[in-house]
Design a protein around this motif. Structure first.
Motif, mmCIF file in Angstrom:
data_model
loop_
_atom_site.group_PDB
_atom_site.id
_atom_site.type_symbol
_atom_site.label_atom_id
_atom_site.label_comp_id
_atom_site.label_asym_id
_atom_site.label_seq_id
_atom_site.Cartn_x
_atom_site.Cartn_y
_atom_site.Cartn_z
ATOM 1 N N HIS A 47 -6.289 11.810 3.533
ATOM 2 C CA HIS A 47 -6.734 10.605 4.229
ATOM 3 C C HIS A 47 -6.168 10.662 5.639
ATOM 4 O O HIS A 47 -5.044 11.121 5.856
ATOM 5 N N THR B 73 -4.241 -4.305 12.972
ATOM 6 C CA THR B 73 -5.573 -4.446 12.393
ATOM 7 C C THR B 73 -6.371 -5.535 13.099
ATOM 8 O O THR B 73 -7.545 -5.346 13.429
ATOM 9 N N SER C 208 -8.209 2.899 9.969
ATOM 10 C CA SER C 208 -8.076 3.884 8.897
ATOM 11 C C SER C 208 -6.888 3.539 7.995
ATOM 12 O O SER C 208 -6.989 3.622 6.767
ATOM 13 N N GLU D 205 -5.576 0.585 7.547
ATOM 14 C CA GLU D 205 -5.947 -0.608 6.788
ATOM 15 C C GLU D 205 -6.834 -0.208 5.602
ATOM 16 O O GLU D 205 -6.667 -0.730 4.488
ATOM 17 N N ASP D 206 -7.765 0.690 5.835
ATOM 18 C CA ASP D 206 -8.653 1.171 4.781
ATOM 19 C C ASP D 206 -7.841 1.717 3.603
ATOM 20 O O ASP D 206 -8.111 1.389 2.446
ATOM 21 N N ASP E 253 -6.693 -0.319 -0.431
ATOM 22 C CA ASP E 253 -7.396 0.295 -1.553
ATOM 23 C C ASP E 253 -6.394 0.639 -2.658
ATOM 24 O O ASP E 253 -5.784 1.711 -2.661
#
Length: 184
Positions: free
Chosen positions: A12, A96, A127, A129-130, A134
């Motif tokens: 990631h 963010t 990215s 935050e993504d 999750d």
């Protein structure tokens, strides 16, 4: 000395950003791989975030490095299964919110928001935050078993038993160490 070649082994973008500090757990060997604008550009190019014409402005490097350290501390809390500090959560929230405030809608549907390609710190915040929002992916977060490495990775192996940031690097070093110990 050859220039550093970025390694993207985390699975990631946000994890790979944190991994731009090598040997984080061994202070005698710790190296910041994005210590300057040229190194930042090299890493961003390897991560396919910028083109060859991109040049860092005065704010890019400090903003990216600040974000990296916040995300690092948050990832540490994930693997330690501990509560993150409110200071880090607030810093992530500010990054963010700032990124979302500068995002614009793409000119088509489905609706998607995007940031200017040169706006690297904000794109990295989105990215992060993504990843951090999750839960399923965070359950796969691991940290290299090498005592000094400290790199993170998303364990997408079938058995979820990945131990090394890179089997060819830290994994090989450990196998060589065990072989040497057996044959002594």
């Amino acid at each position: 000395m050859e220039p550093w070649t970025p390694e993207l082994v985390g699975g990631h973008l946000a994890v790979d950003l944190v991994n731009t500090v090598s040997w984080r757990l061994d202070p005698a060997r710790t190296v910041d791989r994005i210590a300057g604008p040229e190194e930042l550009r090299r890493w961003l190019r390897a991560a396919d975030l910028v083109g060859p014409e991109w040049r860092a402005d005065d704010d890019d490097l400090p903003a990216v490095r600040r974000l990296r350290e916040v995300v690092h501390r948050l990832l540490v809390s994930v693997v330690a299964r501990s509560r993150p500090s409110q200071k880090d959560l607030d810093a992530m929230w500010r990054a963010t919110v700032d990124a979302r405030r500068h995002a614009r809608p793409r000119p088509e549907l489905p609706l998607r928001w995007e940031l200017a390609p040169a706006d690297v710190a904000r794109r990295l915040a989105v990215s992060a935050e993504d990843l951090l929002s999750d839960g399923a992916r965070l359950k796969t977060l691991g940290r290299c078993a090498d005592a000094g490495c400290g790199w993170f990775f998303l364990d997408t192996s079938r058995s979820h038993t990945r131990r090394w940031c890179s089997s060819a690097d830290c994994g090989n070093r450990e196998r060589a160490r065990r072989h040497y110990a057996r044959n002594r």
